[in-house]
Scaffold this motif. Structure first.
Motif, PDB file in Angstrom:
ATOM      1  N   UNK A   1       1.291  -1.624   0.195  1.00 19.86           N
ATOM      2  CA  UNK A   1       0.061  -0.131  -0.464  1.00 19.86           C
ATOM      3  C   UNK A   1       1.114   1.219  -0.124  1.00 19.86           C
ATOM      4  N   UNK A   2       2.375   1.027   0.213  1.00 23.41           N
ATOM      5  CA  UNK A   2       3.103   2.237  -0.475  1.00 23.41           C
ATOM      6  C   UNK A   2       2.961   2.994   1.074  1.00 23.41           C
ATOM      7  N   UNK A   3       3.009   2.265   2.557  1.00 25.12           N
ATOM      8  CA  UNK A   3       3.363   2.866   3.658  1.00 25.12           C
ATOM      9  C   UNK A   3       4.990   2.594   3.991  1.00 25.12           C
ATOM     10  N   UNK A   4       5.096   3.589   5.076  1.00 20.83           N
ATOM     11  CA  UNK A   4       6.313   3.114   5.368  1.00 20.83           C
ATOM     12  C   UNK A   4       6.564   2.325   6.193  1.00 20.83           C
ATOM     13  N   UNK A   5       7.957   1.779   6.443  1.00 21.87           N
ATOM     14  CA  UNK A   5       8.543   0.636   6.669  1.00 21.87           C
ATOM     15  C   UNK A   5       8.723   0.759   8.353  1.00 21.87           C
ATOM     16  N   UNK A   6       7.979   0.239   9.143  1.00 19.97           N
ATOM     17  CA  UNK A   6       7.637   0.816  11.233  1.00 19.97           C
ATOM     18  C   UNK A   6       8.517  -0.581  11.494  1.00 19.97           C
ATOM     19  N   UNK A   7       9.202  -0.315  12.396  1.00 20.98           N
ATOM     20  CA  UNK A   7      10.475  -1.373  13.100  1.00 20.98           C
ATOM     21  C   UNK A   7       9.423  -2.329  13.979  1.00 20.98           C
ATOM     22  N   UNK A   8       8.146  -1.599  14.539  1.00 22.68           N
ATOM     23  CA  UNK A   8       7.767  -2.178  15.472  1.00 22.68           C
ATOM     24  C   UNK A   8       6.889  -2.990  14.655  1.00 22.68           C
ATOM     25  N   UNK A   9       6.668  -4.265  15.541  1.00 20.86           N
ATOM     26  CA  UNK A   9       5.728  -5.591  14.765  1.00 20.86           C
ATOM     27  C   UNK A   9       4.736  -5.799  15.448  1.00 20.86           C
ATOM     28  N   UNK A  10       3.843  -6.280  14.665  1.00 23.91           N
ATOM     29  CA  UNK A  10       2.531  -6.433  15.483  1.00 23.91           C
ATOM     30  C   UNK A  10       1.611  -7.728  14.972  1.00 23.91           C
ATOM     31  N   UNK A  11       2.285  -8.737  15.228  1.00 21.97           N
ATOM     32  CA  UNK A  11       1.626 -10.072  14.803  1.00 21.97           C
ATOM     33  C   UNK A  11      -0.141  -9.469  14.309  1.00 21.97           C
ATOM     34  N   UNK A  12      -0.681 -10.493  12.830  1.00 23.22           N
ATOM     35  CA  UNK A  12      -1.684 -10.619  12.414  1.00 23.22           C
ATOM     36  C   UNK A  12      -3.442 -10.763  13.939  1.00 23.22           C
TER      37      UNK A  12
ATOM     38  N   UNK B   1      12.783 -11.235   0.071  1.00 25.98           N
ATOM     39  CA  UNK B   1      12.080  -9.458   0.746  1.00 25.98           C
ATOM     40  C   UNK B   1      12.950  -8.922   1.570  1.00 25.98           C
ATOM     41  N   UNK B   2      13.108  -7.306   2.027  1.00 21.08           N
ATOM     42  CA  UNK B   2      13.177  -6.537   3.326  1.00 21.08           C
ATOM     43  C   UNK B   2      13.257  -5.669   3.071  1.00 21.08           C
ATOM     44  N   UNK B   3      11.841  -5.303   3.660  1.00 18.87           N
ATOM     45  CA  UNK B   3      10.458  -3.753   4.080  1.00 18.87           C
ATOM     46  C   UNK B   3      11.554  -3.571   4.887  1.00 18.87           C
ATOM     47  N   UNK B   4      12.586  -3.710   5.342  1.00 16.83           N
ATOM     48  CA  UNK B   4      13.146  -2.365   6.090  1.00 16.83           C
ATOM     49  C   UNK B   4      14.190  -1.719   5.215  1.00 16.83           C
ATOM     50  N   UNK B   5      14.711  -1.884   3.925  1.00 15.25           N
ATOM     51  CA  UNK B   5      15.464  -2.174   3.193  1.00 15.25           C
ATOM     52  C   UNK B   5      14.380  -1.363   2.014  1.00 15.25           C
ATOM     53  N   UNK B   6      13.575  -1.606   2.632  1.00 15.93           N
ATOM     54  CA  UNK B   6      12.905  -1.108   0.848  1.00 15.93           C
ATOM     55  C   UNK B   6      13.027  -2.546  -0.565  1.00 15.93           C
ATOM     56  N   UNK B   7      13.641  -3.619  -0.258  1.00 11.07           N
ATOM     57  CA  UNK B   7      13.938  -4.255  -1.275  1.00 11.07           C
ATOM     58  C   UNK B   7      12.942  -5.434  -1.395  1.00 11.07           C
ATOM     59  N   UNK B   8      12.087  -5.295  -2.578  1.00 13.23           N
ATOM     60  CA  UNK B   8      10.426  -6.079  -2.299  1.00 13.23           C
ATOM     61  C   UNK B   8      11.313  -7.412  -3.717  1.00 13.23           C
ATOM     62  N   UNK B   9      11.993  -6.907  -4.334  1.00 11.90           N
ATOM     63  CA  UNK B   9      12.365  -7.921  -5.094  1.00 11.90           C
ATOM     64  C   UNK B   9      11.306  -8.354  -6.328  1.00 11.90           C
TER      65      UNK B   9
ATOM     66  N   UNK C   1      -6.365 -10.995  12.789  1.00 10.64           N
ATOM     67  CA  UNK C   1      -7.587 -10.633  11.957  1.00 10.64           C
ATOM     68  C   UNK C   1      -7.127 -10.581  10.568  1.00 10.64           C
ATOM     69  N   UNK C   2      -8.252 -11.109   9.776  1.00 13.42           N
ATOM     70  CA  UNK C   2      -7.734 -11.155   8.636  1.00 13.42           C
ATOM     71  C   UNK C   2      -7.973  -9.346   8.446  1.00 13.42           C
ATOM     72  N   UNK C   3      -6.819  -8.905   7.311  1.00 14.85           N
ATOM     73  CA  UNK C   3      -6.974  -7.887   6.275  1.00 14.85           C
ATOM     74  C   UNK C   3      -7.061  -8.240   5.529  1.00 14.85           C
ATOM     75  N   UNK C   4      -6.840  -6.701   4.761  1.00 13.60           N
ATOM     76  CA  UNK C   4      -7.787  -7.166   2.665  1.00 13.60           C
ATOM     77  C   UNK C   4      -6.163  -5.632   2.521  1.00 13.60           C
ATOM     78  N   UNK C   5      -6.097  -5.806   0.957  1.00 12.66           N
ATOM     79  CA  UNK C   5      -5.264  -4.636   0.419  1.00 12.66           C
ATOM     80  C   UNK C   5      -5.362  -4.671  -1.387  1.00 12.66           C
ATOM     81  N   UNK C   6      -5.987  -3.421  -1.807  1.00 12.53           N
ATOM     82  CA  UNK C   6      -6.185  -3.353  -2.871  1.00 12.53           C
ATOM     83  C   UNK C   6      -5.276  -2.546  -3.117  1.00 12.53           C
ATOM     84  N   UNK C   7      -4.577  -3.176  -4.846  1.00  4.84           N
ATOM     85  CA  UNK C   7      -3.443  -1.711  -5.267  1.00  4.84           C
ATOM     86  C   UNK C   7      -3.480  -2.510  -6.615  1.00  4.84           C
ATOM     87  N   UNK C   8      -2.479  -1.126  -7.679  1.00  2.00           N
ATOM     88  CA  UNK C   8      -2.142  -1.601  -8.909  1.00  2.00           C
ATOM     89  C   UNK C   8      -0.975  -1.887  -9.208  1.00  2.00           C
ATOM     90  N   UNK C   9      -1.222  -2.938  -9.819  1.00  2.29           N
ATOM     91  CA  UNK C   9       0.339  -3.428  -9.979  1.00  2.29           C
ATOM     92  C   UNK C   9       0.796  -3.365 -11.267  1.00  2.29           C
TER      93      UNK C   9
END
Length: 167
Positions: free
Chosen positions: A5-16, A131-139, A18-26
């Motif tokens: 969704x283009x959101x910035x990386x956050x060091x704070x981890x919270x496990x999922x 992949x590394x979200x922290x380094x913005x390397x999504x391969x 509930x179900x979460x949805x996301x929609x975007x154009x590739x």
């Protein structure tokens, strides 16, 4: 999901929880655009999902994300992969699968490469995508998801029982 969704990386981890949805154009090569709809299911929600015989019918692809620095995370991801593969073979709703090795910026657990190569070859699917979200390397992960969904025959895992039935 946040990176999709283009959101910035956050060091704070919270496990999922509930179900979460996301929609975007590739955006694909050649200016082609595809809409990708992702549904994140908590680890403990997979067995509930598979309890319905036709649960995999609407699914275009299953993606198993694990922490590449944590062997127990790898083991759980492969267990879930086998659950989905087995359910797909039993119901006739076989689903292409990808494995994603998250946190590629950290050191992998000792047997990571050998284990992932063995599982990938044994199941007939692509090796885990680092992949590394922290380094913005999504391969190119989102393009690879779309590609696997468009060419499902290349990413459907096989179980031992499935191979036996085919023989």
């Amino acid at each position: 999901m946040n990176s999709f969704l283009g959101r910035p990386y956050l060091d704070l981890y919270s496990p999922t929880a509930d179900e979460q949805y996301a929609v975007n154009v590739v955006k694909l090569p050649g200016g082609i655009k595809k809409t990708l709809f992702l549904l994140e299911i908590p680890e403990d929600g997979v067995s509930k999902l598979l309890s319905s015989k036709e649960s995999l019918a609407p699914c275009d692809i299953a993606i198993f994300v694990y922490d590449s620095s944590d062997e127990s995370s790898w083991k759980r991801a492969t267990e879930l992969l086998m659950d989905v593969a087995g359910d797909g073979e039993d119901t006739g709703y076989e689903v292409p699968c990808l494995i994603v090795a998250a946190k590629d910026d950290l050191d992998s657990f000792p047997m990571a490469i050998q284990n992932s190569t063995r599982v990938s070859q044994d199941k007939g699917i692509e090796a885990p995508i680092p992949i590394s979200s922290k380094l913005s390397d999504f391969n190119n992960i989102f393009r690879r998801i779309v590609n696997a969904a468009e060419h499902p025959h290349l990413s459907i895992p096989e179980t031992k029982s499935g191979r036996s039935r085919k023989q």
